[in-house]
Design a protein around this motif. Structure first.
Motif, PDB file in Angstrom:
ATOM      1  N   GLN A 146     -84.010 -14.994 -42.218  1.00  0.00           N
ATOM      2  CA  GLN A 146     -85.255 -14.247 -42.457  1.00  0.00           C
ATOM      3  C   GLN A 146     -86.488 -15.134 -42.222  1.00  0.00           C
ATOM      4  O   GLN A 146     -87.540 -14.951 -42.837  1.00  0.00           O
ATOM      5  N   GLY A 147     -86.337 -16.131 -41.351  1.00  0.00           N
ATOM      6  CA  GLY A 147     -87.467 -16.998 -41.002  1.00  0.00           C
ATOM      7  C   GLY A 147     -87.525 -18.283 -41.791  1.00  0.00           C
ATOM      8  O   GLY A 147     -88.273 -19.196 -41.432  1.00  0.00           O
ATOM      9  N   ASP A 148     -86.725 -18.405 -42.860  1.00  0.00           N
ATOM     10  CA  ASP A 148     -86.692 -19.634 -43.651  1.00  0.00           C
ATOM     11  C   ASP A 148     -85.500 -20.461 -43.187  1.00  0.00           C
ATOM     12  O   ASP A 148     -84.353 -20.207 -43.574  1.00  0.00           O
ATOM     13  N   LEU A 149     -85.744 -21.457 -42.341  1.00  0.00           N
ATOM     14  CA  LEU A 149     -84.669 -22.217 -41.719  1.00  0.00           C
ATOM     15  C   LEU A 149     -83.933 -23.122 -42.703  1.00  0.00           C
ATOM     16  O   LEU A 149     -82.924 -23.737 -42.359  1.00  0.00           O
ATOM     17  N   HIS A 150     -84.419 -23.241 -43.934  1.00  0.00           N
ATOM     18  CA  HIS A 150     -83.787 -24.107 -44.925  1.00  0.00           C
ATOM     19  C   HIS A 150     -82.791 -23.354 -45.808  1.00  0.00           C
ATOM     20  O   HIS A 150     -82.184 -23.951 -46.696  1.00  0.00           O
ATOM     21  N   SER A 151     -82.620 -22.059 -45.576  1.00  0.00           N
ATOM     22  CA  SER A 151     -81.706 -21.302 -46.431  1.00  0.00           C
ATOM     23  C   SER A 151     -81.187 -20.075 -45.686  1.00  0.00           C
ATOM     24  O   SER A 151     -81.773 -19.629 -44.700  1.00  0.00           O
ATOM     25  N   LEU A 152     -80.061 -19.545 -46.177  1.00  0.00           N
ATOM     26  CA  LEU A 152     -79.494 -18.319 -45.659  1.00  0.00           C
ATOM     27  C   LEU A 152     -79.749 -17.200 -46.662  1.00  0.00           C
ATOM     28  O   LEU A 152     -79.627 -17.399 -47.869  1.00  0.00           O
ATOM     29  N   VAL A 153     -80.110 -16.029 -46.158  1.00  0.00           N
ATOM     30  CA  VAL A 153     -80.325 -14.889 -47.055  1.00  0.00           C
ATOM     31  C   VAL A 153     -79.018 -14.153 -47.298  1.00  0.00           C
ATOM     32  O   VAL A 153     -78.952 -13.247 -48.118  1.00  0.00           O
ATOM     33  N   LEU A 154     -77.973 -14.550 -46.580  1.00  0.00           N
ATOM     34  CA  LEU A 154     -76.651 -13.944 -46.729  1.00  0.00           C
ATOM     35  C   LEU A 154     -75.660 -14.996 -47.203  1.00  0.00           C
ATOM     36  O   LEU A 154     -75.811 -16.180 -46.903  1.00  0.00           O
ATOM     37  N   PRO A 273     -90.432  -9.659 -42.305  1.00  0.00           N
ATOM     38  CA  PRO A 273     -90.872  -9.401 -40.927  1.00  0.00           C
ATOM     39  C   PRO A 273     -90.105 -10.185 -39.874  1.00  0.00           C
ATOM     40  O   PRO A 273     -89.706  -9.633 -38.843  1.00  0.00           O
ATOM     41  N   LEU A 274     -89.851 -11.480 -40.122  1.00  0.00           N
ATOM     42  CA  LEU A 274     -89.126 -12.285 -39.130  1.00  0.00           C
ATOM     43  C   LEU A 274     -87.670 -11.841 -39.026  1.00  0.00           C
ATOM     44  O   LEU A 274     -87.053 -11.938 -37.957  1.00  0.00           O
TER      45      LEU A 274
END
Length: 300
Positions: A146-154, A273-274
């Motif tokens: 979701q645009g945050d390259l330091h974590s996974l949203v899944l 959005p990303l």
């Protein structure tokens, strides 16, 4: 209704049923004690049987594939690698994550097909194929972060199952082409569902995990089996009688779109959005491939 219009309708409704069945399955996983392997096996066995009955009623020689040991063995291999490979991994991805991202990640299959064909022929991919791969990879990163390259949203398991679903979908697309040309789509899809579902049912001892559902739950199971599987495949296959496969494949992008929209509306799944941009990039790969095929066809 004109035949071409009918083809467009069928090729749109089929993927919509696919996508919506994923959302319904997610609701079942979240609100009932239903087991993923049980749902997958029942879905495949019942839908496969219905497809074969439909084919037989239309005079299709559904048993012809078993007249030769080689074609029968090839069918069993496809049932395991292609049908189980795509059905099981897709529903495991839904169970571990959600229907929207499962459908989106499964849509990476065209990219895997591009890479496989390039390696098999030891040829350099075309410019449009290279662009497709880059776009898909970028879309995947944006979708799962979701645009945050330091974590996974899944959960990592949902990402792995989603990527395996893409592998399964690629195998499902490439493996049965010769048999479908020889015996027809309905027998091959019907038998592979029935055989694959029976294998999953026995291997998972699904009879020991019969769910306790109310009338709504059984209605949702019925929707997944009849509309999300049997009719979805049937409509999509019938559409190929009226429109080109490339056109039908573009309309197939309705599957991840419908799964995403329905999951957001009814199940509260959210995308930043990303993340939305990432999903759109993955889906756009099919459109890029369609434009490339169209350009090649007209010699542009």
């Amino acid at each position: 209704m004109e035949k071409k219009t009918l083809g467009f309708v069928l090729a749109s409704v089929g993927p919509f049923f696919w996508g919506s069945s994923g959302t319904v399955a997610q609701h079942l996983f979240e609100t009932t004690n239903i087991e993923t392997l049980w749902l997958v096996s029942i879905r495949m066995v019942v839908a496969g049987a219905l497809l074969l009955i439909y084919g037989a009623l239309r005079g299709v020689p559904v048993g012809a594939v078993f007249r030769h040991a080689g074609s029968a063995a090839e069918l069993v291999a496809f049932s395991i690698l292609g049908m189980i490979g795509t059905q099981l991994t897709y529903f495991m991805a839904i169970s571990a994550g959600n229907a929207a991202t499962a459908a989106i990640l499964q849509s990476l299959s065209p990219v895997l097909i591009i890479i496989f064909l390039a390696l098999r022929t030891w040829s350099v991919p075309s410019k449009i194929n290279v662009i497709s791969v880059v776009v898909a990879l970028l879309g995947t990163v944006l979708t799962i972060t979701q645009g945050d390259l330091h974590s996974l949203v899944l959960p990592i398991s949902a990402v792995v199952w989603g990527l395996l679903a893409a592998v399964g979908a690629a195998i499902y697309t490439l493996m049965p082409t010769r048999q479908i040309k020889t015996f027809g789509a309905t027998p091959i899809v019907g038998w592979s569902m029935l055989i694959g579902g029976a294998i999953v049912f026995v291997a998972s001892r699904a009879w020991q995990h019969w769910p306790q559902l109310d009338i709504v739950g059984w209605g949702e199971v019925g929707f997944v089996v009849v509309f999300g599987t049997m009719l979805a495949y049937l409509f999509f296959l019938q559409s190929l009688e009226y429109i080109l496969p490339t056109t039908a494949s573009v309309l197939g992008t309705i599957e991840p779109l419908s799964a995403t929209v329905l999951s957001v509306i009814f199940l509260g799944v959210s995308f930043k959005p990303l993340g939305i941009i990432g999903a759109a990039l993955i889906v756009s790969v099919t459109l890029l491939q369609f434009m490339a095929a169209r350009a090649a066809r007209f010699g542009e």
